[in-house]
Design a protein around this motif. Structure first.
Motif, mmCIF file in Angstrom:
data_model
loop_
_atom_site.group_PDB
_atom_site.id
_atom_site.type_symbol
_atom_site.label_atom_id
_atom_site.label_comp_id
_atom_site.label_asym_id
_atom_site.label_seq_id
_atom_site.Cartn_x
_atom_site.Cartn_y
_atom_site.Cartn_z
ATOM 1 N N ASN A 269 -11.819 -32.744 -36.642
ATOM 2 C CA ASN A 269 -10.488 -32.832 -36.012
ATOM 3 C C ASN A 269 -9.470 -31.749 -36.367
ATOM 4 O O ASN A 269 -8.474 -31.662 -35.613
ATOM 5 C CB ASN A 269 -9.888 -34.207 -36.305
ATOM 6 C CG ASN A 269 -8.659 -34.466 -35.475
ATOM 7 O OD1 ASN A 269 -8.537 -34.006 -34.354
ATOM 8 N ND2 ASN A 269 -7.701 -35.191 -36.022
ATOM 9 N N TYR A 273 -10.777 -36.666 -38.408
ATOM 10 C CA TYR A 273 -12.000 -37.239 -37.839
ATOM 11 C C TYR A 273 -13.174 -36.312 -38.087
ATOM 12 O O TYR A 273 -13.020 -35.084 -38.156
ATOM 13 C CB TYR A 273 -11.871 -37.456 -36.320
ATOM 14 C CG TYR A 273 -10.850 -38.495 -35.926
ATOM 15 C CD1 TYR A 273 -11.041 -39.837 -36.219
ATOM 16 C CD2 TYR A 273 -9.702 -38.123 -35.248
ATOM 17 C CE1 TYR A 273 -10.100 -40.784 -35.855
ATOM 18 C CE2 TYR A 273 -8.754 -39.057 -34.885
ATOM 19 C CZ TYR A 273 -8.953 -40.381 -35.189
ATOM 20 O OH TYR A 273 -8.028 -41.319 -34.829
ATOM 21 N N ALA A 316 -9.933 -32.231 -29.910
ATOM 22 C CA ALA A 316 -9.924 -33.154 -28.771
ATOM 23 C C ALA A 316 -11.284 -33.810 -28.592
ATOM 24 O O ALA A 316 -11.388 -35.034 -28.339
ATOM 25 C CB ALA A 316 -9.524 -32.421 -27.499
ATOM 26 N N LEU A 317 -12.371 -33.016 -28.729
ATOM 27 C CA LEU A 317 -13.717 -33.568 -28.563
ATOM 28 C C LEU A 317 -14.035 -34.558 -29.686
ATOM 29 O O LEU A 317 -14.633 -35.613 -29.443
ATOM 30 C CB LEU A 317 -14.740 -32.437 -28.540
ATOM 31 C CG LEU A 317 -16.206 -32.861 -28.365
ATOM 32 C CD1 LEU A 317 -16.392 -33.632 -27.065
ATOM 33 C CD2 LEU A 317 -17.123 -31.651 -28.422
ATOM 34 N N ARG A 319 -11.930 -36.405 -31.377
ATOM 35 C CA ARG A 319 -11.188 -37.648 -31.136
ATOM 36 C C ARG A 319 -11.808 -38.449 -29.993
ATOM 37 O O ARG A 319 -11.905 -39.692 -30.050
ATOM 38 C CB ARG A 319 -9.721 -37.331 -30.836
ATOM 39 C CG ARG A 319 -8.948 -36.788 -32.027
ATOM 40 C CD ARG A 319 -7.456 -36.775 -31.721
ATOM 41 N NE ARG A 319 -7.128 -35.884 -30.612
ATOM 42 C CZ ARG A 319 -6.732 -34.631 -30.750
ATOM 43 N NH1 ARG A 319 -6.621 -34.100 -31.967
ATOM 44 N NH2 ARG A 319 -6.425 -33.890 -29.692
ATOM 45 N N ALA A 320 -12.233 -37.777 -28.942
ATOM 46 C CA ALA A 320 -12.805 -38.466 -27.777
ATOM 47 C C ALA A 320 -14.120 -39.158 -28.140
ATOM 48 O O ALA A 320 -14.361 -40.311 -27.755
ATOM 49 C CB ALA A 320 -13.018 -37.470 -26.641
ATOM 50 N N ARG A 323 -13.528 -42.195 -30.365
ATOM 51 C CA ARG A 323 -12.977 -43.352 -29.658
ATOM 52 C C ARG A 323 -13.989 -43.998 -28.714
ATOM 53 O O ARG A 323 -14.057 -45.227 -28.622
ATOM 54 C CB ARG A 323 -11.742 -42.909 -28.862
ATOM 55 C CG ARG A 323 -11.213 -43.952 -27.881
ATOM 56 C CD ARG A 323 -10.727 -45.225 -28.570
ATOM 57 N NE ARG A 323 -9.592 -44.966 -29.423
ATOM 58 C CZ ARG A 323 -8.325 -44.984 -28.992
ATOM 59 N NH1 ARG A 323 -8.067 -45.242 -27.720
ATOM 60 N NH2 ARG A 323 -7.343 -44.763 -29.832
ATOM 61 N N LEU A 335 -18.449 -36.579 -21.383
ATOM 62 C CA LEU A 335 -18.338 -35.549 -22.419
ATOM 63 C C LEU A 335 -19.570 -34.659 -22.498
ATOM 64 O O LEU A 335 -19.684 -33.832 -23.421
ATOM 65 C CB LEU A 335 -18.092 -36.214 -23.785
ATOM 66 C CG LEU A 335 -16.820 -37.051 -23.900
ATOM 67 C CD1 LEU A 335 -16.750 -37.716 -25.272
ATOM 68 C CD2 LEU A 335 -15.582 -36.196 -23.669
ATOM 69 N N VAL A 368 -11.572 -31.600 -22.931
ATOM 70 C CA VAL A 368 -12.249 -32.839 -22.541
ATOM 71 C C VAL A 368 -11.589 -33.386 -21.285
ATOM 72 O O VAL A 368 -10.420 -33.071 -21.005
ATOM 73 C CB VAL A 368 -12.186 -33.890 -23.675
ATOM 74 C CG1 VAL A 368 -12.911 -33.393 -24.920
ATOM 75 C CG2 VAL A 368 -10.762 -34.270 -23.992
ATOM 76 N N ASP A 373 -9.231 -38.136 -24.397
ATOM 77 C CA ASP A 373 -8.594 -37.849 -25.686
ATOM 78 C C ASP A 373 -7.516 -38.910 -25.941
ATOM 79 O O ASP A 373 -6.542 -39.016 -25.184
ATOM 80 C CB ASP A 373 -7.975 -36.466 -25.671
ATOM 81 C CG ASP A 373 -7.396 -36.077 -27.032
ATOM 82 O OD1 ASP A 373 -7.432 -36.911 -27.964
ATOM 83 O OD2 ASP A 373 -6.874 -34.955 -27.139
ATOM 84 N N ASN A 375 -5.201 -38.928 -28.018
ATOM 85 C CA ASN A 375 -3.908 -38.309 -28.342
ATOM 86 C C ASN A 375 -3.305 -37.562 -27.155
ATOM 87 O O ASN A 375 -2.304 -36.865 -27.296
ATOM 88 C CB ASN A 375 -4.051 -37.343 -29.514
ATOM 89 C CG ASN A 375 -4.261 -38.069 -30.834
ATOM 90 O OD1 ASN A 375 -4.354 -39.312 -30.853
ATOM 91 N ND2 ASN A 375 -4.342 -37.321 -31.921
ATOM 92 N N GLU A 376 -3.940 -37.708 -25.993
ATOM 93 C CA GLU A 376 -3.454 -36.995 -24.821
ATOM 94 C C GLU A 376 -2.088 -37.511 -24.408
ATOM 95 O O GLU A 376 -1.856 -38.735 -24.354
ATOM 96 C CB GLU A 376 -4.456 -37.183 -23.676
ATOM 97 C CG GLU A 376 -4.058 -36.448 -22.415
ATOM 98 C CD GLU A 376 -5.081 -36.673 -21.280
ATOM 99 O OE1 GLU A 376 -4.914 -36.086 -20.221
ATOM 100 O OE2 GLU A 376 -6.013 -37.469 -21.515
#
Length: 379
Positions: A269, A273, A316-317, A319-320, A323, A335, A368, A373, A375-376
């Motif tokens: 991250n 992460y 971003a990847l 986090r995605a 999740r 993804l 992504v 994401d 956090n987007e």
């Protein structure tokens, strides 16, 4: 006061309590119901088999009283004859006795259903304790049973006296009838008396069955403290369950960490992460072998560095995937493109390390799809 209320047996018995009581042989029983069923069975048996019983027993009496001189003075023949007549007598009344036995076994099942328990055979000193026996006799339950027995005896005795009074003249007239006619008339009187007494016992049974059901339920009532304790035992002690869950999580974490050295890449991250991915030609899609946040993420990065697993920053990847994918699951189809870019870069990097050549260009920022994401920022 609240503690006293918790100890009072005011709550209905739980299913677990009822099942335990049934396993111990503690079910509602009505002796009056069994007595009534036995009386009806006896009356039906006499009505159904009375004629056959009369003829066969008459023949046995005639045969038993007909003794020749040789047999009378020979003890061996007398014993043989007695055995033969005894066996025939038992065979004659065996169907009637079998009927009563079946009814005696089946009648209690009408109230409690089929039940077989060996708890009654287990030795219990309290059953032979004289003081405990006296306590049971002089308990409220014993007093209630005594009152019920007295009322039942009074009622049955009164009805019996009325029956005898009703049949006083036919009974006196029996002496003037021939033997066979007298026996037939006596059978009719006895059968009618049986039915009348059975009617009285039916009334007693109808009153006793609901009482026995109520008393059984009342004896099995539970206090609130007992209910809480039972729920705790059923669900498990909270502290013990928490400890078990902690051990399970620790075991799962160890298994997860054991897969990190086999990962193809670790996406970070970069610090919050970390997600370890593995892919080879036998897989349909890349699979998540480990993931974590904070301290676990740091441990994953540390293991990856120890075993020379490429660690790439793609916030971003990372986090995605964290999740939307669980451990041992394939990455989401949305993804695939982003993960393919990462794996392609890793393969180029491994090839350069092994064979040399041109240094791969640094990995550009991986984008992504929208909504993947967490956090987007949405407008």
């Amino acid at each position: 006061m609240a503690e006293e209320n918790d100890q009072e047996r005011t709550e209905e018995a739980s299913e677990q309590r009822l099942e335990k009581a049934r396993e111990d042989g503690q079910v509602a029983r009505s002796q009056e119901l069994t007595t009534f069923a036995m009386m009806v069975a006896a009356a039906a048996g006499l009505w159904w088999m009375g004629g056959q019983l009369f003829h066969r027993m008459s023949n046995l009496v005639r045969e038993g009283l007909r003794i020749d001189a040789a047999t009378a003075f020979d003890p061996t023949q007398m014993m043989t004859r007695m055995n033969m007549l005894s066996i025939e007598g038992m065979m004659t009344i065996a169907p009637f006795l079998l009927l009563l036995l079946v009814v005696a076994l089946a009648a209690p099942q009408l109230l409690s259903g089929w039940l077989f328990s060996t708890e009654a055979l287990r030795f219990d000193f309290s059953r032979i304790d004289p003081m405990a026996g006296i306590g049971r006799v002089f308990s409220w339950r014993g007093v209630g049973e005594l009152i019920k027995a007295l009322l039942k005896s009074t009622l049955v005795g009164l009805i019996g006296a009325l029956i005898v009074w009703h049949y006083r003249e036919p009974l006196l007239h029996l002496a003037s009838l021939p033997l066979e006619s007298g026996i037939v008339e006596l059978g009719r009187i006895v059968g009618s008396s049986f039915l009348m007494l059975a009617g009285v016992l039916a009334v007693v049974a109808v009153a006793d069955v609901p009482f026995q059901l109520w008393r059984h339920a009342d004896e099995l009532k539970m206090s609130r403290e007992e209910l809480r304790q039972e729920m705790k035992e059923s669900d498990g002690n909270p502290e013990m369950k928490a400890a078990i869950r902690a051990q399970q999580r620790e075991m799962a974490r160890r298994r997860m960490m054991a897969e990190v050295p086999n990962a193809s890449v670790i996406v970070t991250n970069p610090t919050h992460y970390a997600v370890a991915l593995r892919y080879d030609e036998t897989m349909r899609a890349p699979r998540v072998v480990a993931k974590g946040a904070d301290l676990i993420a740091a441990k994953i990065r540390e293991l990856g560095a120890e075993h020379h697993v490429p660690v790439l920053e793609a916030p971003a990847l990372a986090r995605a995937i964290f999740r939307h994918a669980e451990i041992n699951e394939e990455v989401p189809a949305q993804l695939y493109t982003a993960v393919a870019e990462v794996l392609a870069y890793v393969f180029q990097l491994n090839s350069w390390r092994e064979h040399g050549g041109l240094v791969p260009h640094p990995l550009p920022e991986i984008a992504v799809p929208a909504g993947m994401d967490p956090n987007e920022v949405t407008a």
